[in-house]
Design a protein around this motif. Structure first.
Motif, mmCIF file in Angstrom:
data_model
loop_
_atom_site.group_PDB
_atom_site.id
_atom_site.type_symbol
_atom_site.label_atom_id
_atom_site.label_comp_id
_atom_site.label_asym_id
_atom_site.label_seq_id
_atom_site.Cartn_x
_atom_site.Cartn_y
_atom_site.Cartn_z
ATOM 1 N N PRO A 110 0.803 -1.234 0.000
ATOM 2 C CA PRO A 110 0.000 0.000 0.000
ATOM 3 C C PRO A 110 0.837 1.286 0.000
ATOM 4 O O PRO A 110 0.341 2.349 -0.344
ATOM 5 C CB PRO A 110 -0.816 -0.090 1.294
ATOM 6 N N HIS A 111 2.116 1.187 0.355
ATOM 7 C CA HIS A 111 2.980 2.366 0.436
ATOM 8 C C HIS A 111 3.730 2.638 -0.871
ATOM 9 O O HIS A 111 4.514 3.582 -0.950
ATOM 10 C CB HIS A 111 3.988 2.210 1.574
ATOM 11 N N LEU A 112 3.510 1.809 -1.875
ATOM 12 C CA LEU A 112 4.254 1.939 -3.129
ATOM 13 C C LEU A 112 3.563 2.855 -4.133
ATOM 14 O O LEU A 112 3.963 2.933 -5.295
ATOM 15 C CB LEU A 112 4.494 0.554 -3.743
ATOM 16 N N ASN A 113 2.551 3.590 -3.670
ATOM 17 C CA ASN A 113 1.847 4.585 -4.492
ATOM 18 C C ASN A 113 1.439 4.049 -5.855
ATOM 19 O O ASN A 113 1.811 4.602 -6.892
ATOM 20 C CB ASN A 113 2.684 5.854 -4.670
ATOM 21 N N GLU A 114 0.685 2.948 -5.814
ATOM 22 C CA GLU A 114 0.155 2.353 -7.043
ATOM 23 C C GLU A 114 1.252 2.080 -8.067
ATOM 24 O O GLU A 114 1.161 2.472 -9.221
ATOM 25 C CB GLU A 114 -0.952 3.220 -7.628
ATOM 26 N N ASP A 115 2.315 1.450 -7.616
ATOM 27 C CA ASP A 115 3.417 1.014 -8.468
ATOM 28 C C ASP A 115 4.377 2.140 -8.877
ATOM 29 O O ASP A 115 5.213 1.951 -9.748
ATOM 30 C CB ASP A 115 2.880 0.294 -9.718
ATOM 31 N N GLN A 116 4.268 3.311 -8.229
ATOM 32 C CA GLN A 116 5.262 4.366 -8.487
ATOM 33 C C GLN A 116 6.630 3.878 -8.013
ATOM 34 O O GLN A 116 7.634 4.068 -8.687
ATOM 35 C CB GLN A 116 4.893 5.653 -7.746
ATOM 36 N N TYR A 117 6.654 3.254 -6.844
ATOM 37 C CA TYR A 117 7.875 2.669 -6.298
ATOM 38 C C TYR A 117 7.791 1.156 -6.476
ATOM 39 O O TYR A 117 6.706 0.600 -6.565
ATOM 40 C CB TYR A 117 8.031 2.982 -4.812
ATOM 41 N N PHE A 118 8.955 0.501 -6.506
ATOM 42 C CA PHE A 118 8.957 -0.953 -6.552
ATOM 43 C C PHE A 118 10.042 -1.489 -5.632
ATOM 44 O O PHE A 118 11.036 -0.821 -5.357
ATOM 45 C CB PHE A 118 9.103 -1.494 -7.981
ATOM 46 N N VAL A 119 9.811 -2.689 -5.137
ATOM 47 C CA VAL A 119 10.735 -3.343 -4.218
ATOM 48 C C VAL A 119 11.836 -4.006 -5.026
ATOM 49 O O VAL A 119 11.570 -4.827 -5.897
ATOM 50 C CB VAL A 119 10.004 -4.392 -3.353
ATOM 51 N N VAL A 120 13.073 -3.630 -4.738
ATOM 52 C CA VAL A 120 14.231 -4.249 -5.384
ATOM 53 C C VAL A 120 14.685 -5.454 -4.568
ATOM 54 O O VAL A 120 14.966 -6.520 -5.110
ATOM 55 C CB VAL A 120 15.390 -3.240 -5.548
ATOM 56 N N ASP A 121 14.712 -5.305 -3.244
ATOM 57 C CA ASP A 121 15.159 -6.402 -2.391
ATOM 58 C C ASP A 121 14.677 -6.165 -0.964
ATOM 59 O O ASP A 121 14.519 -5.015 -0.533
ATOM 60 C CB ASP A 121 16.686 -6.500 -2.417
ATOM 61 N N ILE A 122 14.461 -7.253 -0.265
ATOM 62 C CA ILE A 122 14.171 -7.229 1.165
ATOM 63 C C ILE A 122 15.094 -8.248 1.804
ATOM 64 O O ILE A 122 15.134 -9.410 1.383
ATOM 65 C CB ILE A 122 12.700 -7.598 1.474
#
Length: 159
Positions: free
Chosen positions: A13-25
């Protein structure tokens, strides 16, 4: 559900509708203080302030859920550093025009300017090893399929 999967779920929900994306966790459990590292990116980059907002929101959620059974933990949310390998096509797209080093699955290495990014390939123009002479053929761009790439990193130049 493991911690990494839970963090990924909470991030959505914090990725602003796919504006941001997760590279790694990355999750490093510890008896004294566990550490969660989240690398985020966007097509235009991500600022420290944007990372801080997401970190505060995510951190609060993780504390409420007592993700490590009430034990203390450290949460770091940042953008990938310049030495981090490119993982997603979106990262290649935002680096068109930059110098890139590509390690291929067969062990060969290619280095050159990232010219373009397709659905299944990248195109680079390698720098000649020596100064070309008048009669040398021009350096042709080279298409490299994503499936042949083991690791790609952007090369930083201070020229």
């Amino acid at each position: 559900m493991d911690v990494k999967a839970k963090v990924n779920e909470l991030l959505q929900p914090h990725l602003n509708e796919d504006q941001y994306f997760v590279v790694d966790i990355q999750v490093s459990p510890s008896r004294t203080r566990a550490k969660i590292t989240v690398l985020l990116d966007s097509d235009t980059g991500i600022t420290i302030d944007e990372c801080a907002v997401i970190s505060r929101r995510l951190g609060n959620q993780l504390e409420e859920l007592e993700i490590f059974d009430g034990q203390p933990f450290t949460l770091e949310v940042s953008s990938p550093g310049v030495d981090e390998p490119l993982v997603f096509r979106r990262q290649y797209l935002k680096n068109i025009g930059r110098e890139i080093e590509v390690l291929l699955n067969d062990g060969q290495s290619r280095r050159g300017k990232l010219e373009s990014v397709g659905e299944e390939t990248i195109v680079i123009t390698e720098k000649p090893l020596k100064k070309p002479k008048k009669n040398d053929p021009p350096v042709e761009p080279m298409a490299i399929p994503f499936t042949d790439i083991k690791k790609s990193t952007i090369q930083v130049s201070f020229k």
